[in-house]
Design an enzyme around this catalytic site. Structure first.
Site, PDB file in Angstrom:
ATOM      1  NE  ARG A 132      -7.011   5.589   9.296  1.00  0.00           N
ATOM      2  CZ  ARG A 132      -7.731   4.606   9.842  1.00  0.00           C
ATOM      3  NH1 ARG A 132      -8.170   4.717  11.085  1.00  0.00           N
ATOM      4  NH2 ARG A 132      -7.992   3.501   9.159  1.00  0.00           N
ATOM      5  CB  SER A 133      -6.338   7.041   3.013  1.00  0.00           C
ATOM      6  OG  SER A 133      -7.434   6.298   3.476  1.00  0.00           O
ATOM      7  CG  ASP A 176      -2.595   0.838  10.781  1.00  0.00           C
ATOM      8  OD1 ASP A 176      -3.371   1.270  11.656  1.00  0.00           O
ATOM      9  OD2 ASP A 176      -2.738   1.102   9.578  1.00  0.00           O
ATOM     10  CE  LYS A 212       1.854   5.494   7.171  1.00  0.00           C
ATOM     11  NZ  LYS A 212       1.223   4.162   7.104  1.00  0.00           N
ATOM     12  CD  GLU A 260       1.463   1.263   8.797  1.00  0.00           C
ATOM     13  OE1 GLU A 260       0.236   1.391   8.751  1.00  0.00           O
ATOM     14  OE2 GLU A 260       2.267   2.179   8.502  1.00  0.00           O
ATOM     15  CE  LYS A 262      -3.536   4.635  10.212  1.00  0.00           C
ATOM     16  NZ  LYS A 262      -4.004   3.533   9.335  1.00  0.00           N
ATOM     17  CG  ASP A 278       0.851   0.444   5.498  1.00  0.00           C
ATOM     18  OD1 ASP A 278       0.698  -0.751   5.862  1.00  0.00           O
ATOM     19  OD2 ASP A 278      -0.063   1.282   5.569  1.00  0.00           O
ATOM     20  CD  GLU A 310      -2.084   7.564   2.844  1.00  0.00           C
ATOM     21  OE1 GLU A 310      -0.855   7.363   2.891  1.00  0.00           O
ATOM     22  OE2 GLU A 310      -2.892   7.011   3.606  1.00  0.00           O
ATOM     23  CD  GLN A 370      -3.121   0.735   2.126  1.00  0.00           C
ATOM     24  OE1 GLN A 370      -4.011  -0.008   1.761  1.00  0.00           O
ATOM     25  NE2 GLN A 370      -3.092   1.259   3.333  1.00  0.00           N
TER      26      GLN A 370
END
Length: 429
Positions: A370-371, A316, A392, A289, A341, A246, A209, A167
């Site tokens: 977050r995205s 995560d 991040k 991740e 998060k 990730d 992102e 990702q």
């Protein structure tokens, strides 16, 4: 006392054009704290619940009017007259009112927006920056650091419409002398990467992102493109700049196997651990991740035993910023780092508790966006105020990402030597 006299919720849009929740907390002296809840695309199954309306006639069912109504009704009624500076009392009152394990009644998006808005109002009432107020709440007043940015410059998986399974492919400017220099290095690499991809005839459109989202022959091909961009930017891979992944493995874990469709490869847990270990031998990858599925604790243990001494292994979807799950992971020796998060758990207090638990156990804590983001830059203050050491928050374009980087620049300018940038020292191995 920073007395709360009104609370307002509203529906606003996130960076994907989906609704999210914004809350205002208004104090008796006229101060207003405002905050927005972010939203994820690849989500852990044990995350706190983001309350959506499900009404297909509005925003394809993704409206948040129920969560907004909970802010303007029961949450407002509960918190009127209370002290915004007493963060724990506010958060625990909302958690108790909700009464569910995963905040399903009021919605984690509703509770979080109010929790963060209250913290912002309280900071203003004290006349201090948000990061200073967060450090006070964290029990570490005056202890700051500037985080190493983990910059997501190639997007795959759930964050992009391409054939890349992993990702996020990230660069970390660990050799920079301060955050401003780290940001410059990342931006230069980002622009050189665009040229590298263009020269190959590849798409340079960006994903959720802000990273590029080309179709590539393999996941390793993404690393090779980044390595070329780092070199063309004039930096040394492994010294000036390191790499991070990730995997978001839960997104391609099917029937007990890790299915890399883009490469036509299928692995069991041990095989996928070998695959990742091979990548770390060929490239200076110092952080991975979600290298295993959130439910594959045996796989996680195998991966930790295999490369955990030299690679940061971040949970995560595995830990979802939840102290109960993190505690179990620490006891079992699973991973060595947690991604933070705050919408996974749903309040500032619980977020700080997760960071504290991780640090006490010798785990690192990586503050994350977050995205689905907004212009809200609270995570920048959270990273500095807890001295987390890593952040991040996406690539070097899209203002929903850059707003966090710009806030970090402002904070570094304010704090100077009081907030050191430690680079490689923030990582394991």
């Amino acid at each position: 006392m920073a007395k709360i006299v009104d609370i307002k919720g509203r529906e606003v849009l996130d960076s994907r054009g989906n609704p999210t929740v914004e809350a205002d907390v208004i104090l008796d002296n006229g101060i207003v704290g405002s905050a927005c809840a972010p939203s994820g695309a690849s989500t852990g199954s044990r995350e706190a619940l983001e309350l959506r309306d499900g009404d297909k006639s509005r925003y394809l069912g993704k409206g948040v009017l129920k969560a907004v109504a909970n802010i303007n009704g029961p949450i407002r009624d509960l918190l009127l007259g209370k002290d915004a500076a007493d963060q724990k009392a506010l958060d625990h009152a909302m958690i108790e009112l909700d009464g569910t394990e995963n905040k399903a009644k009021l919605g984690a998006n509703a509770i979080l927006a109010v929790s963060l808005a209250a913290a912002k109002a309280a900071a203003q009432a004290k006349g201090v920056p948000l990061y200073a107020h967060i450090a006070d709440l964290n029990g570490t007043p005056g202890q700051y650091s500037m985080p190493v940015p983990m910059m997501n410059i190639i997007n795959g998986g759930e964050h992009a419409d391409n054939n890349v399974d992993i990702q996020e492919f990230m660069v970390q400017p660990v050799g920079a002398k301060n955050f401003a220099e780290a940001l410059r290095m990342g931006a230069e690499i980002f622009h050189h990467l665009k040229a590298v991809l263009k020269a190959r005839g590849l798409n340079t459109a960006v994903g959720d992102e802000g990273g590029f989202a080309p179709n590539l022959s393999s996941n390793e091909d993404a690393l090779a493109a980044i390595a070329e961009a780092v070199e063309k930017a004039g930096y040394k891979l492994g010294d000036d700049v390191t790499l991070a992944l990730d995997c978001a493995s839960s997104e391609f874990f099917k029937d007990g196997k890790y299915d890399l469709e883009g490469e036509g490869k299928v692995f069991d847990a041990a095989g996928f651990a070998d695959y990742l270990a091979g990548l770390t031998q060929r490239y200076p990858i110092i952080s991975i991740e979600d290298g295993m599925d959130e439910s594959d604790w045996a796989g996680w243990k195998g991966l930790t035993d295999k490369i955990g001494a030299k690679v940061q292994l971040v949970g995560d979807d595995l830990f979802v910023t939840n102290t109960k799950i993190l505690k179990e992971g620490i006891e079992k020796g699973i991973g060595n780092s947690i991604l933070i998060k705050f919408n996974q758990i749903g309040s500032l207090t619980e977020t700080l508790e997760a960071i504290q638990m991780a640090k006490a156990a010798g785990y690192t804590a990586v503050i994350s966006h977050r995205s689905g983001e907004t212009e809200d830059s609270t995570i920048a203050d959270l990273a500095v105020g807890t001295a987390a050491g890593q952040i991040k928050t996406g690539s070097l374009c899209r203002s929903d990402r850059v707003s966090k980087y710009n806030q970090l620049l402002r904070i570094e300018e304010q704090l100077g030597a009081k907030a050191p940038y430690r680079g490689r020292a923030e990582f394991r191995g």
